[in-house]
Enzyme design. Structure first.
Site, short mmCIF file in Angstrom:
data_model
loop_
_atom_site.label_atom_id
_atom_site.label_comp_id
_atom_site.label_asym_id
_atom_site.label_seq_id
_atom_site.Cartn_x
_atom_site.Cartn_y
_atom_site.Cartn_z
N GLY A 12 69.02 -22.52 73.08
CA GLY A 12 69.58 -21.30 73.65
C GLY A 12 71.06 -21.48 73.96
N ASN A 13 71.57 -20.66 74.86
CA ASN A 13 73.00 -20.70 75.15
C ASN A 13 73.48 -22.04 75.68
OD1 ASN A 13 73.53 -18.10 74.27
ND2 ASN A 13 73.28 -17.17 76.29
N VAL A 14 72.77 -22.60 76.67
CA VAL A 14 73.19 -23.88 77.23
C VAL A 14 73.05 -24.99 76.19
CG1 VAL A 14 72.76 -25.64 78.99
CG2 VAL A 14 72.63 -23.22 79.60
N GLY A 15 71.90 -25.03 75.52
CA GLY A 15 71.66 -26.09 74.54
C GLY A 15 72.63 -26.06 73.38
N ARG A 85 67.36 -17.64 84.24
CA ARG A 85 67.32 -16.71 85.37
C ARG A 85 67.79 -15.33 84.95
NH1 ARG A 85 70.90 -19.43 89.88
NH2 ARG A 85 70.22 -17.71 91.18
N ARG A 91 66.41 -19.67 91.48
CA ARG A 91 66.00 -20.78 90.60
C ARG A 91 64.52 -21.10 90.81
NH1 ARG A 91 71.19 -22.36 92.35
NH2 ARG A 91 72.70 -22.59 90.65
N VAL A 121 68.22 -30.33 82.68
CA VAL A 121 69.06 -29.20 83.10
C VAL A 121 68.19 -28.03 83.56
CG1 VAL A 121 70.98 -27.70 82.40
CG2 VAL A 121 70.69 -29.93 81.31
N SER A 122 66.95 -27.98 83.11
CA SER A 122 66.05 -26.86 83.39
C SER A 122 65.91 -26.62 84.90
CB SER A 122 64.67 -27.14 82.79
OG SER A 122 64.77 -27.55 81.44
N HIS A 178 70.09 -28.71 94.21
CA HIS A 178 70.85 -27.75 93.39
C HIS A 178 70.41 -26.35 93.76
CE1 HIS A 178 73.09 -26.17 90.07
NE2 HIS A 178 72.04 -25.83 89.36
#
Length: 315
Positions: A12-15, A85, A91, A121-122, A178
Protein backbone atom coordinates in the site's frame (compact mmCIF):
# COMPACT_ATOMS: atom_id res chain seq x y z
CA UNK A 1 29.76 -7.98 -2.20
CA UNK A 2 26.29 -9.38 -1.56
CA UNK A 3 23.53 -6.81 -1.53
CA UNK A 4 21.16 -6.67 1.41
CA UNK A 5 17.74 -8.16 0.77
CA UNK A 6 14.93 -5.95 2.03
CA UNK A 7 11.34 -7.20 2.06
CA UNK A 8 8.39 -4.86 2.46
CA UNK A 9 5.21 -6.69 3.54
CA UNK A 10 2.24 -4.66 2.36
CA UNK A 11 2.35 -2.81 -0.97
CA UNK A 12 0.00 0.00 0.00
CA UNK A 13 1.02 3.62 0.38
CA UNK A 14 3.46 3.14 3.27
CA UNK A 15 4.96 -0.05 1.86
CA UNK A 16 5.38 1.18 -1.71
CA UNK A 17 6.82 4.50 -0.57
CA UNK A 18 9.24 2.70 1.76
CA UNK A 19 10.31 0.51 -1.17
CA UNK A 20 10.91 3.69 -3.17
CA UNK A 21 13.05 5.30 -0.45
CA UNK A 22 15.08 2.10 0.10
CA UNK A 23 15.69 1.50 -3.60
CA UNK A 24 16.54 5.14 -4.35
CA UNK A 25 19.09 5.13 -1.52
CA UNK A 26 20.51 1.83 -2.85
CA UNK A 27 20.15 0.18 0.54
CA UNK A 28 19.74 -3.21 -1.14
CA UNK A 29 17.47 -5.21 -3.39
CA UNK A 30 13.79 -4.85 -2.55
CA UNK A 31 10.94 -7.37 -2.51
CA UNK A 32 7.48 -5.79 -2.36
CA UNK A 33 4.91 -8.33 -1.16
CA UNK A 34 1.15 -8.24 -0.75
CA UNK A 35 -1.64 -10.78 -0.28
CA UNK A 36 -2.73 -13.02 -3.19
CA UNK A 37 -6.05 -11.26 -3.77
CA UNK A 38 -4.14 -8.12 -4.82
CA UNK A 39 -3.06 -10.21 -7.83
CA UNK A 40 -0.51 -8.30 -9.93
CA UNK A 41 -0.60 -5.00 -8.02
CA UNK A 42 2.77 -5.43 -6.22
CA UNK A 43 4.38 -6.52 -9.49
CA UNK A 44 3.04 -3.41 -11.19
CA UNK A 45 4.38 -1.10 -8.48
CA UNK A 46 7.76 -2.87 -8.49
CA UNK A 47 8.06 -2.58 -12.26
CA UNK A 48 7.10 1.10 -12.13
CA UNK A 49 9.82 1.70 -9.52
CA UNK A 50 12.39 -0.19 -11.58
CA UNK A 51 11.59 2.00 -14.57
CA UNK A 52 12.31 5.08 -12.44
CA UNK A 53 15.84 3.85 -11.72
CA UNK A 54 17.49 4.92 -15.01
CA UNK A 55 15.97 8.39 -14.62
CA UNK A 56 16.84 8.90 -10.95
CA UNK A 57 20.16 7.06 -11.17
CA UNK A 58 19.78 4.27 -8.65
CA UNK A 59 20.66 0.62 -9.15
CA UNK A 60 18.51 -1.72 -7.07
CA UNK A 61 16.58 -4.79 -8.12
CA UNK A 62 12.91 -4.49 -7.17
CA UNK A 63 10.55 -7.46 -7.30
CA UNK A 64 6.80 -7.51 -6.67
CA UNK A 65 5.16 -10.71 -5.48
CA UNK A 66 2.35 -12.38 -3.55
CA UNK A 67 4.49 -15.40 -2.64
CA UNK A 68 6.54 -15.47 0.57
CA UNK A 69 8.98 -17.86 -1.14
CA UNK A 70 10.34 -14.82 -2.99
CA UNK A 71 11.18 -13.18 0.34
CA UNK A 72 13.28 -16.09 1.63
CA UNK A 73 16.45 -15.21 3.54
CA UNK A 74 15.69 -11.51 3.77
CA UNK A 75 18.05 -9.43 5.89
CA UNK A 76 15.44 -6.87 6.90
CA UNK A 77 11.65 -7.14 6.74
CA UNK A 78 9.41 -4.10 7.10
CA UNK A 79 5.84 -5.04 8.03
CA UNK A 80 3.28 -2.44 6.96
CA UNK A 81 0.40 -4.89 6.43
CA UNK A 82 -2.94 -4.09 8.02
CA UNK A 83 -5.98 -1.89 7.67
CA UNK A 84 -5.23 1.86 7.58
CA UNK A 85 -6.91 4.38 9.83
CA UNK A 86 -9.92 6.30 8.61
CA UNK A 87 -11.31 9.59 9.94
CA UNK A 88 -12.65 9.21 13.47
CA UNK A 89 -10.69 6.01 14.13
CA UNK A 90 -7.99 5.69 16.77
CA UNK A 91 -5.01 3.42 16.24
CA UNK A 92 -6.55 1.10 18.85
CA UNK A 93 -9.71 0.64 16.75
CA UNK A 94 -7.61 -1.48 14.39
CA UNK A 95 -6.54 -3.85 17.16
CA UNK A 96 -8.41 -7.11 16.51
CA UNK A 97 -8.18 -7.14 12.72
CA UNK A 98 -4.55 -6.12 12.46
CA UNK A 99 -3.48 -8.51 15.23
CA UNK A 100 -4.73 -11.42 13.11
CA UNK A 101 -2.97 -10.06 10.03
CA UNK A 102 0.31 -9.61 11.92
CA UNK A 103 0.02 -13.14 13.34
CA UNK A 104 -0.26 -14.56 9.83
CA UNK A 105 2.68 -12.47 8.60
CA UNK A 106 4.80 -13.52 11.59
CA UNK A 107 4.25 -17.20 10.85
CA UNK A 108 5.37 -16.72 7.23
CA UNK A 109 8.46 -14.74 8.24
CA UNK A 110 9.43 -17.37 10.80
CA UNK A 111 9.30 -20.04 8.09
CA UNK A 112 11.11 -18.14 5.32
CA UNK A 113 13.53 -15.64 6.91
CA UNK A 114 14.52 -16.89 10.36
CA UNK A 115 17.54 -14.59 10.59
CA UNK A 116 15.90 -11.33 9.54
CA UNK A 117 15.58 -8.15 11.56
CA UNK A 118 11.89 -7.19 11.57
CA UNK A 119 10.59 -3.62 11.65
CA UNK A 120 6.88 -3.48 12.48
CA UNK A 121 4.86 -0.46 11.32
CA UNK A 122 1.29 -1.81 11.55
CA UNK A 123 -1.01 -0.09 14.05
CA UNK A 124 -1.65 -0.09 16.91
CA UNK A 125 2.12 -0.30 16.88
CA UNK A 126 2.97 -1.25 20.45
CA UNK A 127 0.61 -4.23 20.45
CA UNK A 128 1.51 -5.35 16.93
CA UNK A 129 5.25 -5.49 17.62
CA UNK A 130 4.57 -7.44 20.83
CA UNK A 131 2.51 -9.94 18.82
CA UNK A 132 5.20 -10.23 16.14
CA UNK A 133 7.77 -11.04 18.83
CA UNK A 134 5.50 -13.60 20.48
CA UNK A 135 4.62 -15.47 17.28
CA UNK A 136 8.06 -15.51 15.62
CA UNK A 137 9.95 -16.39 18.77
CA UNK A 138 12.86 -14.31 17.44
CA UNK A 139 15.32 -12.80 19.88
CA UNK A 140 13.89 -9.48 21.08
CA UNK A 141 16.71 -7.39 19.60
CA UNK A 142 15.64 -8.48 16.11
CA UNK A 143 11.99 -7.44 16.41
CA UNK A 144 11.46 -3.70 16.66
CA UNK A 145 8.72 -1.17 16.06
CA UNK A 146 8.83 2.03 14.04
CA UNK A 147 7.24 4.79 16.07
CA UNK A 148 9.77 7.04 17.77
CA UNK A 149 11.55 8.09 14.57
CA UNK A 150 8.23 9.26 13.10
CA UNK A 151 6.93 10.86 16.29
CA UNK A 152 10.22 12.68 16.85
CA UNK A 153 10.25 13.86 13.22
CA UNK A 154 6.78 15.34 13.66
CA UNK A 155 7.84 17.01 16.91
CA UNK A 156 10.97 18.43 15.27
CA UNK A 157 8.93 19.69 12.33
CA UNK A 158 6.42 21.51 14.54
CA UNK A 159 9.23 23.02 16.65
CA UNK A 160 11.03 24.24 13.52
CA UNK A 161 7.80 25.75 12.19
CA UNK A 162 7.19 27.51 15.51
CA UNK A 163 10.70 28.95 15.75
CA UNK A 164 11.28 29.62 12.07
CA UNK A 165 14.50 27.59 11.99
CA UNK A 166 15.84 24.62 10.04
CA UNK A 167 14.56 21.19 11.07
CA UNK A 168 18.19 20.05 10.88
CA UNK A 169 18.98 22.16 13.94
CA UNK A 170 16.26 20.57 16.08
CA UNK A 171 17.38 17.64 18.23
CA UNK A 172 14.60 15.95 20.16
CA UNK A 173 13.44 12.73 21.78
CA UNK A 174 10.02 11.20 22.38
CA UNK A 175 9.52 8.03 24.40
CA UNK A 176 6.71 5.71 25.45
CA UNK A 177 3.83 4.33 23.42
CA UNK A 178 2.92 5.38 19.88
CA UNK A 179 -0.23 7.35 20.55
CA UNK A 180 -1.85 9.79 22.91
CA UNK A 181 0.45 8.89 25.81
CA UNK A 182 3.79 9.43 24.02
CA UNK A 183 6.25 11.24 26.27
CA UNK A 184 8.32 14.27 25.24
CA UNK A 185 11.67 14.59 26.97
CA UNK A 186 12.38 18.35 27.22
CA UNK A 187 15.73 17.65 28.86
CA UNK A 188 16.80 15.99 25.59
CA UNK A 189 15.35 18.63 23.25
CA UNK A 190 17.52 21.43 21.86
CA UNK A 191 17.76 23.90 18.98
CA UNK A 192 21.29 24.27 17.69
CA UNK A 193 22.47 23.10 21.09
CA UNK A 194 20.25 25.58 22.96
CA UNK A 195 17.76 23.96 25.38
CA UNK A 196 14.28 24.31 23.91
CA UNK A 197 12.94 25.52 27.26
CA UNK A 198 14.97 28.72 26.77
CA UNK A 199 13.22 29.45 23.47
CA UNK A 200 9.59 28.35 23.95
CA UNK A 201 7.29 28.75 26.95
CA UNK A 202 6.10 25.62 28.72
CA UNK A 203 2.52 26.38 27.69
CA UNK A 204 3.39 26.66 24.01
CA UNK A 205 5.61 23.58 24.22
CA UNK A 206 2.71 21.62 25.70
CA UNK A 207 0.54 22.69 22.75
CA UNK A 208 3.18 21.49 20.28
CA UNK A 209 3.46 18.18 22.12
CA UNK A 210 -0.32 17.77 21.94
CA UNK A 211 -0.26 18.42 18.19
CA UNK A 212 2.52 15.84 17.86
CA UNK A 213 0.45 13.25 19.73
CA UNK A 214 -2.40 13.90 17.32
CA UNK A 215 -0.11 14.20 14.29
CA UNK A 216 -1.30 11.03 12.61
CA UNK A 217 -4.98 11.82 13.22
CA UNK A 218 -4.48 15.33 11.80
CA UNK A 219 -3.26 13.88 8.51
CA UNK A 220 -6.03 11.26 8.47
CA UNK A 221 -8.63 14.02 8.87
CA UNK A 222 -7.07 16.04 6.04
CA UNK A 223 -6.66 13.12 3.62
CA UNK A 224 -10.11 11.69 4.49
CA UNK A 225 -9.47 8.46 2.56
CA UNK A 226 -6.21 7.26 4.09
CA UNK A 227 -3.41 7.89 6.55
CA UNK A 228 0.11 9.31 6.49
CA UNK A 229 2.67 7.51 4.36
CA UNK A 230 5.55 9.75 3.22
CA UNK A 231 6.92 10.38 6.72
CA UNK A 232 6.24 6.86 8.09
CA UNK A 233 7.97 5.36 5.03
CA UNK A 234 10.94 7.72 5.42
CA UNK A 235 11.21 6.70 9.08
CA UNK A 236 11.29 3.03 8.06
CA UNK A 237 13.97 3.70 5.44
CA UNK A 238 16.14 5.44 8.04
CA UNK A 239 15.89 2.38 10.28
CA UNK A 240 16.61 0.00 7.39
CA UNK A 241 19.71 2.03 6.53
CA UNK A 242 20.96 1.88 10.13
CA UNK A 243 20.64 -1.92 10.03
CA UNK A 244 22.02 -2.77 6.58
CA UNK A 245 24.94 -0.32 6.96
CA UNK A 246 25.50 -1.16 10.64
CA UNK A 247 25.48 2.57 11.38
CA UNK A 248 24.97 2.31 15.16
CA UNK A 249 22.38 5.10 15.01
CA UNK A 250 21.03 6.42 18.30
CA UNK A 251 17.31 6.69 17.61
CA UNK A 252 14.04 5.98 19.43
CA UNK A 253 12.29 2.74 18.50
CA UNK A 254 9.75 0.43 20.10
CA UNK A 255 12.14 -2.02 21.76
CA UNK A 256 11.64 -4.93 24.14
CA UNK A 257 12.30 -3.67 27.66
CA UNK A 258 12.59 -6.09 30.54
CA UNK A 259 14.63 -4.65 33.38
CA UNK A 260 15.25 -1.42 31.44
CA UNK A 261 13.18 1.45 32.81
CA UNK A 262 11.40 -1.15 34.99
CA UNK A 263 9.04 -2.03 32.14
CA UNK A 264 8.95 -5.79 32.71
CA UNK A 265 8.72 -7.50 29.33
CA UNK A 266 6.92 -5.16 26.94
CA UNK A 267 7.72 -3.19 23.81
CA UNK A 268 7.84 0.55 24.36
CA UNK A 269 9.53 3.53 22.73
CA UNK A 270 13.04 4.13 24.08
CA UNK A 271 16.35 5.40 22.65
CA UNK A 272 18.55 2.59 21.34
CA UNK A 273 21.71 1.95 19.36
CA UNK A 274 20.51 0.43 16.08
CA UNK A 275 22.90 -1.64 13.97
CA UNK A 276 23.19 -4.82 11.94
CA UNK A 277 21.90 -7.00 14.77
CA UNK A 278 18.89 -4.80 15.39
CA UNK A 279 18.82 -3.24 18.85
CA UNK A 280 22.41 -3.44 20.06
CA UNK A 281 21.64 -1.76 23.36
CA UNK A 282 18.97 0.28 25.06
CA UNK A 283 20.07 3.65 26.41
CA UNK A 284 18.68 4.33 29.87
CA UNK A 285 18.23 8.01 30.67
CA UNK A 286 17.89 9.75 33.99
CA UNK A 287 14.41 11.20 33.62
CA UNK A 288 12.91 13.96 35.74
CA UNK A 289 10.11 13.05 38.15
CA UNK A 290 7.54 14.50 35.74
CA UNK A 291 9.02 12.60 32.77
CA UNK A 292 9.17 9.37 34.78
CA UNK A 293 5.51 9.68 35.77
CA UNK A 294 4.46 10.35 32.17
CA UNK A 295 6.56 7.44 30.91
CA UNK A 296 5.04 5.03 33.44
CA UNK A 297 1.57 6.19 32.44
CA UNK A 298 2.45 5.44 28.81
CA UNK A 299 3.81 2.00 29.71
CA UNK A 300 0.59 1.23 31.60
CA UNK A 301 -1.41 2.18 28.48
CA UNK A 302 0.73 -0.18 26.37
CA UNK A 303 0.22 -3.02 28.85
CA UNK A 304 -3.54 -2.46 28.80
CA UNK A 305 -3.54 -2.47 24.99
CA UNK A 306 -1.59 -5.74 24.83
CA UNK A 307 -3.92 -7.31 27.40
CA UNK A 308 -6.95 -6.30 25.33
CA UNK A 309 -5.35 -7.76 22.21
CA UNK A 310 -4.59 -11.05 23.95
CA UNK A 311 -8.21 -11.25 25.07
CA UNK A 312 -9.54 -10.62 21.57
CA UNK A 313 -7.23 -13.23 20.04
CA UNK A 314 -8.30 -15.79 22.65
CA UNK A 315 -11.99 -15.48 21.72
Amino acid sequence: MRRAKITIVGAGNVGATCAHWCAAAELGDVVLLDIPRTEDMPRGKALDLMQASPIMGFDSNIVGTTDYADTADSDVIVVTAGLPRKPGMSRDDLLATNAKIVTSVAEEIKATSPNAVIIVVSNPLDAMVQQMFKVTGFEPAKVIGQAGVLDTARYRTFLAMELGVSVEDISALLMGGHGDTMVPVPSCTSVGGIPVTQLISKERLDEIVDRTRKGGAEIVSLLKTGSAYYAPAAACAQMVEAIVKDKKRVIPVAAYCDSEYGVGGYYVGVPVVLGSGGVERIIELSLTDEETKAFQNSVDAVKSLVSTMDGLLAE
